[in-house]
Design a protein around this motif. Structure first.
Motif, PDB file in Angstrom:
ATOM      1  N   UNK A 291      26.942 -35.185   2.189  1.00  0.00           N
ATOM      2  CA  UNK A 291      26.117 -36.343   2.543  1.00  0.00           C
ATOM      3  C   UNK A 291      26.009 -36.475   4.057  1.00  0.00           C
ATOM      4  N   UNK A 292      27.115 -36.263   4.751  1.00  0.00           N
ATOM      5  CA  UNK A 292      27.105 -36.357   6.213  1.00  0.00           C
ATOM      6  C   UNK A 292      26.160 -35.321   6.811  1.00  0.00           C
ATOM      7  N   UNK A 293      26.208 -34.108   6.306  1.00  0.00           N
ATOM      8  CA  UNK A 293      25.354 -33.052   6.850  1.00  0.00           C
ATOM      9  C   UNK A 293      23.887 -33.286   6.513  1.00  0.00           C
ATOM     10  N   UNK A 294      23.614 -33.853   5.340  1.00  0.00           N
ATOM     11  CA  UNK A 294      22.231 -34.191   4.998  1.00  0.00           C
ATOM     12  C   UNK A 294      21.693 -35.267   5.942  1.00  0.00           C
ATOM     13  N   UNK A 343      30.841 -18.593  10.228  1.00  0.00           N
ATOM     14  CA  UNK A 343      29.728 -19.156   9.450  1.00  0.00           C
ATOM     15  C   UNK A 343      29.409 -20.570   9.910  1.00  0.00           C
ATOM     16  N   UNK A 344      30.422 -21.362  10.173  1.00  0.00           N
ATOM     17  CA  UNK A 344      30.193 -22.731  10.645  1.00  0.00           C
ATOM     18  C   UNK A 344      29.547 -22.730  12.029  1.00  0.00           C
ATOM     19  N   UNK A 345      30.000 -21.826  12.883  1.00  0.00           N
ATOM     20  CA  UNK A 345      29.424 -21.770  14.228  1.00  0.00           C
ATOM     21  C   UNK A 345      27.942 -21.412  14.175  1.00  0.00           C
ATOM     22  N   UNK A 346      27.562 -20.592  13.213  1.00  0.00           N
ATOM     23  CA  UNK A 346      26.171 -20.145  13.113  1.00  0.00           C
ATOM     24  C   UNK A 346      25.257 -21.195  12.493  1.00  0.00           C
ATOM     25  N   UNK A 347      25.827 -22.200  11.865  1.00  0.00           N
ATOM     26  CA  UNK A 347      25.034 -23.232  11.179  1.00  0.00           C
ATOM     27  C   UNK A 347      25.061 -24.511  12.013  1.00  0.00           C
ATOM     28  N   UNK A 348      23.936 -24.903  12.617  1.00  0.00           N
ATOM     29  CA  UNK A 348      23.936 -26.098  13.481  1.00  0.00           C
ATOM     30  C   UNK A 348      24.433 -27.361  12.783  1.00  0.00           C
ATOM     31  N   UNK A 350      26.733 -27.481  10.507  1.00  0.00           N
ATOM     32  CA  UNK A 350      28.151 -27.383  10.148  1.00  0.00           C
ATOM     33  C   UNK A 350      29.033 -27.056  11.348  1.00  0.00           C
ATOM     34  N   UNK A 351      28.439 -27.027  12.515  1.00  0.00           N
ATOM     35  CA  UNK A 351      29.210 -26.642  13.691  1.00  0.00           C
ATOM     36  C   UNK A 351      30.337 -27.633  13.983  1.00  0.00           C
ATOM     37  N   UNK A 352      30.152 -28.876  13.574  1.00  0.00           N
ATOM     38  CA  UNK A 352      31.209 -29.871  13.792  1.00  0.00           C
ATOM     39  C   UNK A 352      32.480 -29.496  13.031  1.00  0.00           C
ATOM     40  N   UNK A 353      32.333 -28.694  11.955  1.00  0.00           N
ATOM     41  CA  UNK A 353      33.523 -28.271  11.206  1.00  0.00           C
ATOM     42  C   UNK A 353      34.416 -27.377  12.078  1.00  0.00           C
ATOM     43  N   UNK A 354      33.794 -26.623  12.964  1.00  0.00           N
ATOM     44  CA  UNK A 354      34.586 -25.860  13.936  1.00  0.00           C
ATOM     45  C   UNK A 354      35.402 -26.838  14.782  1.00  0.00           C
ATOM     46  N   UNK A 355      34.755 -27.949  15.157  1.00  0.00           N
ATOM     47  CA  UNK A 355      35.467 -28.972  15.920  1.00  0.00           C
ATOM     48  C   UNK A 355      36.660 -29.526  15.166  1.00  0.00           C
ATOM     49  N   UNK A 356      36.490 -29.757  13.873  1.00  0.00           N
ATOM     50  CA  UNK A 356      37.611 -30.248  13.069  1.00  0.00           C
ATOM     51  C   UNK A 356      38.746 -29.224  13.031  1.00  0.00           C
ATOM     52  N   UNK A 357      38.379 -27.948  12.908  1.00  0.00           N
ATOM     53  CA  UNK A 357      39.401 -26.900  12.886  1.00  0.00           C
ATOM     54  C   UNK A 357      40.157 -26.854  14.215  1.00  0.00           C
ATOM     55  N   UNK A 358      39.427 -26.998  15.320  1.00  0.00           N
ATOM     56  CA  UNK A 358      40.067 -26.990  16.641  1.00  0.00           C
ATOM     57  C   UNK A 358      40.939 -28.230  16.820  1.00  0.00           C
ATOM     58  N   UNK A 359      40.453 -29.372  16.371  1.00  0.00           N
ATOM     59  CA  UNK A 359      41.238 -30.608  16.475  1.00  0.00           C
ATOM     60  C   UNK A 359      42.551 -30.474  15.716  1.00  0.00           C
ATOM     61  N   UNK A 386      41.348 -14.472  20.092  1.00  0.00           N
ATOM     62  CA  UNK A 386      40.143 -14.177  19.311  1.00  0.00           C
ATOM     63  C   UNK A 386      39.351 -15.454  19.035  1.00  0.00           C
ATOM     64  N   UNK A 387      40.065 -16.515  18.677  1.00  0.00           N
ATOM     65  CA  UNK A 387      39.399 -17.789  18.378  1.00  0.00           C
ATOM     66  C   UNK A 387      38.639 -18.295  19.598  1.00  0.00           C
ATOM     67  N   UNK A 388      39.245 -18.191  20.768  1.00  0.00           N
ATOM     68  CA  UNK A 388      38.599 -18.696  21.984  1.00  0.00           C
ATOM     69  C   UNK A 388      37.252 -18.022  22.236  1.00  0.00           C
ATOM     70  N   UNK A 389      37.142 -16.754  21.892  1.00  0.00           N
ATOM     71  CA  UNK A 389      35.874 -16.048  22.124  1.00  0.00           C
ATOM     72  C   UNK A 389      34.789 -16.488  21.150  1.00  0.00           C
ATOM     73  N   UNK A 390      35.183 -17.154  20.071  1.00  0.00           N
ATOM     74  CA  UNK A 390      34.223 -17.502  19.017  1.00  0.00           C
ATOM     75  C   UNK A 390      33.817 -18.973  19.025  1.00  0.00           C
ATOM     76  N   UNK A 391      34.468 -19.771  19.841  1.00  0.00           N
ATOM     77  CA  UNK A 391      34.211 -21.210  19.805  1.00  0.00           C
ATOM     78  C   UNK A 391      33.028 -21.592  20.679  1.00  0.00           C
ATOM     79  N   UNK A 392      32.248 -22.597  20.249  1.00  0.00           N
ATOM     80  CA  UNK A 392      31.282 -23.201  21.163  1.00  0.00           C
ATOM     81  C   UNK A 392      32.023 -23.724  22.390  1.00  0.00           C
ATOM     82  N   UNK A 393      31.372 -23.711  23.527  1.00  0.00           N
ATOM     83  CA  UNK A 393      32.049 -23.995  24.796  1.00  0.00           C
ATOM     84  C   UNK A 393      32.835 -25.307  24.810  1.00  0.00           C
ATOM     85  N   UNK A 394      32.278 -26.428  24.329  1.00  0.00           N
ATOM     86  CA  UNK A 394      33.054 -27.679  24.412  1.00  0.00           C
ATOM     87  C   UNK A 394      34.393 -27.595  23.689  1.00  0.00           C
ATOM     88  N   UNK A 395      34.396 -26.947  22.526  1.00  0.00           N
ATOM     89  CA  UNK A 395      35.639 -26.854  21.758  1.00  0.00           C
ATOM     90  C   UNK A 395      36.578 -25.825  22.366  1.00  0.00           C
TER      91      UNK A 395
END
Length: 414
Positions: A291-294, A343-348, A350-359, A386-395
């Protein structure tokens, strides 16, 4: 714990400050179990109200039990203000609690007695209960939990002005108990628009419940109370989707150029998503990532980013995703966890899920007991590199900040 006490038919002493919700907790348990409740405020009773009146039967004196005491069925008899009651009420109440009987009256098998007491401190005039007496009961300390109260308030229609204030101020319960905030919300709910607009009327209405400082904070935010949205803002997190009433309303607002509707959605939803009650909402099935992503898909970019930032940075929301810190630190390259992150990084949306993983990962790394093992583990340091190379810059920047703080040196891929 309270449910276990009920099943064992053991008396309970709930201890906590006034207005914290001890009786409401018992009522909620009874409702959950499908049993009855009877609540008696001992500080307001006279002896006959509890003991009953003496009558002569067959030449003997017996006591006719008051009608309020349960005679059959199942439930919880809640005795409030036990240690603030007069001695002549406290003694029979304690007998009822510990022995399940009072003169000829006997508590039915399906019932159990709970009692509420206030702390034995300078803030309350109480009659202390000695240790031997307390040992007969299951003691439960009740404290105000802001996240739980906020989740309850959202469901029970507490005035949005009060909900927003409690959400914004971590110390809201320090000098004003939850019950008093609820009373203030009830007053706000019945005030007419012109009474709210008139500062003096609003101030006088609230001053009977709240300290002056909180009254002024509440009044200062009154412009945010009114809403042009026809739907409950909380419902967006569980029911939003293509074709839903809220989706249709936002689509119409977009067609009419009413950008203020989107501003209001974000202004009201972002604090909730960043707040402590997110985990409670999720556990109750009232927060769906779908629902949040919709919803995010239907919002302008800057609005979507604000909501994603709020949720992605919320440490209490990390249980919503299916990647755990241990998975990220163990054999990460080529793992299922890496595939999810990519996969989350590639999906605009779902990218916030990367943020949750980093948090979640940052919180995990900051636990002192784990630091030595992680610093010595090449596998963990390779994973972090490896993770650092894959994260969006803010995270990535936030993770780097944590690594510097904890003295962990990642091994970056060659």
């Amino acid at each position: 714990m309270l449910e276990v006490a009920y099943r064992a038919r053991r008396p309970v002493l709930l201890e906590g400050p006034t207005g914290i919700g001890k009786s409401e907790l018992v009522r909620a348990l009874a409702e959950q179990l499908g049993i009855g409740t009877v609540v008696l405020d001992l500080s307001l009773l006279e002896p006959p109200d509890l003991v009953g009146l003496p009558v002569i039967r067959d030449g003997r004196t017996i006591y006719a039990a008051p009608e309020v005491l349960p005679q059959s069925g199942a439930g919880i008899l809640m005795l409030e203000e036990l240690n603030r009651a007069e001695r002549y009420i406290q003694q029979p109440a304690l007998q009822l609690l510990s022995a399940r009987r009072l003169h000829q009256y006997e508590l039915p098998p399906g019932w159990v007695c709970f009692a509420a007491i206030n702390p034995e401190s300078a803030d309350y005039q109480v009659t202390p209960l000695d240790r031997a007496l307390r040992a007969r009961f299951l003691g439960v300390n009740v404290r105000a939990d802001r996240a739980t109260w906020l989740a309850w308030a959202e469901v029970n229609g507490v005035h949005p002005g009060v909900v927003a204030l409690v959400r914004a101020h971590e110390r809201a319960f320090d000098d004003v108990p939850p019950r008093t905030w609820t009373y203030a919300a009830q007053v706000l709910s019945v005030l007419r628009p012109e009474e709210i607009a008139a500062g003096e009327v609003l101030r006088d209405a609230l001053a009977g419940y709240l300290p002056p400082s909180w009254v002024e904070v509440l009044i200062a935010s009154r412009d945010a109370w009114s809403s042009r949205l026809s739907f409950d803002i909380r419902s967006l997190l569980s029911t939003y989707g293509p074709g839903s009433p809220a989706a249709r309303e936002l689509a119409q607002a977009r067609e009419r150029g009413e950008t203020d509707r989107f501003d209001e959605v974000v202004a009201r939803l972002a604090p909730l998503l960043a707040g402590p009650e997110v985990a409670v909402l999720a556990s109750q099935g009232r927060l769906s990532l779908a629902a949040f992503e919709a919803l995010c898909a239907d919002l302008p970019g800057d609005h979507r980013e604000r909501l994603e930032e709020a949720l992605g940075s919320n440490a209490t929301a990390t249980s919503l995703i299916d990647v755990r810190p241990d998975e990220l630190l163990q054999n990460y390259p080529g793992s299922a966890a890496e595939r999810r992150i990519l996969a989350w990084r590639a999906d605009p949306l779902r990218r916030y899920r990367v943020g949750l993983a980093v948090t979640a990962l940052r919180a995990h790394l900051e636990v002192q007991a784990r630091l030595t093992d992680i610093r010595r583990s090449n596998a963990a340091r390779i994973a972090l590199g490896q993770i650092l190379t894959q994260l969006p810059e803010p995270w990535a920047l936030r993770l780097v900040e944590t690594l510097k703080k904890t003295g962990i040196t990642p091994i970056r891929p060659q």
